[in-house]
Scaffold this motif. Structure first.
Motif, PDB file in Angstrom:
ATOM      1  N   LYS A 192       0.810  -1.213   0.000  1.00  0.00           N
ATOM      2  CA  LYS A 192       0.000   0.000   0.000  1.00  0.00           C
ATOM      3  C   LYS A 192       0.845   1.265   0.000  1.00  0.00           C
ATOM      4  O   LYS A 192       0.469   2.252  -0.586  1.00  0.00           O
ATOM      5  N   GLY A 193       1.977   1.255   0.667  1.00  0.00           N
ATOM      6  CA  GLY A 193       2.813   2.440   0.717  1.00  0.00           C
ATOM      7  C   GLY A 193       2.360   3.395   1.806  1.00  0.00           C
ATOM      8  O   GLY A 193       1.517   3.078   2.637  1.00  0.00           O
ATOM      9  N   ASN A 194       2.921   4.596   1.783  1.00  0.00           N
ATOM     10  CA  ASN A 194       2.648   5.581   2.827  1.00  0.00           C
ATOM     11  C   ASN A 194       1.703   6.688   2.387  1.00  0.00           C
ATOM     12  O   ASN A 194       1.319   7.509   3.190  1.00  0.00           O
ATOM     13  N   ARG A 195       1.336   6.732   1.104  1.00  0.00           N
ATOM     14  CA  ARG A 195       0.455   7.800   0.616  1.00  0.00           C
ATOM     15  C   ARG A 195      -1.005   7.433   0.846  1.00  0.00           C
ATOM     16  O   ARG A 195      -1.436   6.338   0.531  1.00  0.00           O
ATOM     17  N   THR A 235      -3.662  13.841  -1.822  1.00  0.00           N
ATOM     18  CA  THR A 235      -2.932  12.768  -1.146  1.00  0.00           C
ATOM     19  C   THR A 235      -1.828  13.372  -0.299  1.00  0.00           C
ATOM     20  O   THR A 235      -1.349  14.475  -0.570  1.00  0.00           O
ATOM     21  N   ASN A 238       1.714  12.033   2.347  1.00  0.00           N
ATOM     22  CA  ASN A 238       2.556  10.964   2.871  1.00  0.00           C
ATOM     23  C   ASN A 238       2.357  10.943   4.382  1.00  0.00           C
ATOM     24  O   ASN A 238       2.737  11.885   5.079  1.00  0.00           O
ATOM     25  N   LYS A 239       1.738   9.884   4.904  1.00  0.00           N
ATOM     26  CA  LYS A 239       1.408   9.856   6.334  1.00  0.00           C
ATOM     27  C   LYS A 239       2.624   9.703   7.235  1.00  0.00           C
ATOM     28  O   LYS A 239       2.545  10.018   8.415  1.00  0.00           O
ATOM     29  N   LYS A 240       3.764   9.253   6.697  1.00  0.00           N
ATOM     30  CA  LYS A 240       4.985   9.166   7.505  1.00  0.00           C
ATOM     31  C   LYS A 240       5.625  10.536   7.694  1.00  0.00           C
ATOM     32  O   LYS A 240       6.058  10.889   8.781  1.00  0.00           O
ATOM     33  N   ASN A 241       5.690  11.327   6.615  1.00  0.00           N
ATOM     34  CA  ASN A 241       6.340  12.638   6.677  1.00  0.00           C
ATOM     35  C   ASN A 241       5.429  13.716   7.236  1.00  0.00           C
ATOM     36  O   ASN A 241       5.892  14.651   7.872  1.00  0.00           O
ATOM     37  N   THR A 261       2.465  14.003   9.626  1.00  0.00           N
ATOM     38  CA  THR A 261       1.593  13.352  10.601  1.00  0.00           C
ATOM     39  C   THR A 261       0.455  14.275  11.039  1.00  0.00           C
ATOM     40  O   THR A 261      -0.599  13.805  11.448  1.00  0.00           O
TER      41      THR A 261
END
Length: 62
Positions: A6-9, A33, A35-38, A40
Motif C-alpha cells: 500500500k505504501g505511505n500515501r 494525497t 505521505n502519512k509518515k512525513n 503526521t
C-alpha cells in the motif's frame, strides 16, 4: 523491481473552514494525497472556494 504494498500515501479530504463559520450554503471540498509518515499533522492549504468566490483556508477532515 518496484515495491509491492500500500505504501505511505493516503487520500485526504480538505474542507473549507471559513464557509462553515459564515453559514454559507454548499460545501467546498477537495481530495488530495499526503505521505502519512512525513506529514503526521492535518494538512492546511489555501484553495479557491466557488461558493464564496475567493481563496480560503481548507483543512483536512477525517
Amino acid at each position: 523491481m518496484a515495491k509491492k504494498g500500500k505504501g505511505n500515501r493516503v487520500q485526504v479530504i480538505l474542507e473549507c473552514t471559513e464557509q462553515r463559520e459564515a453559514a454559507v450554503p454548499g460545501i467546498s471540498r477537495y481530495i488530495t494525497t499526503k505521505n502519512k509518515k512525513n506529514t503526521t499533522n492535518r494538512l492546511e492549504r489555501k484553495k479557491y472556494n466557488p461558493f464564496m468566490k475567493k481563496v480560503t483556508l481548507h483543512r483536512e477532515i477525517k
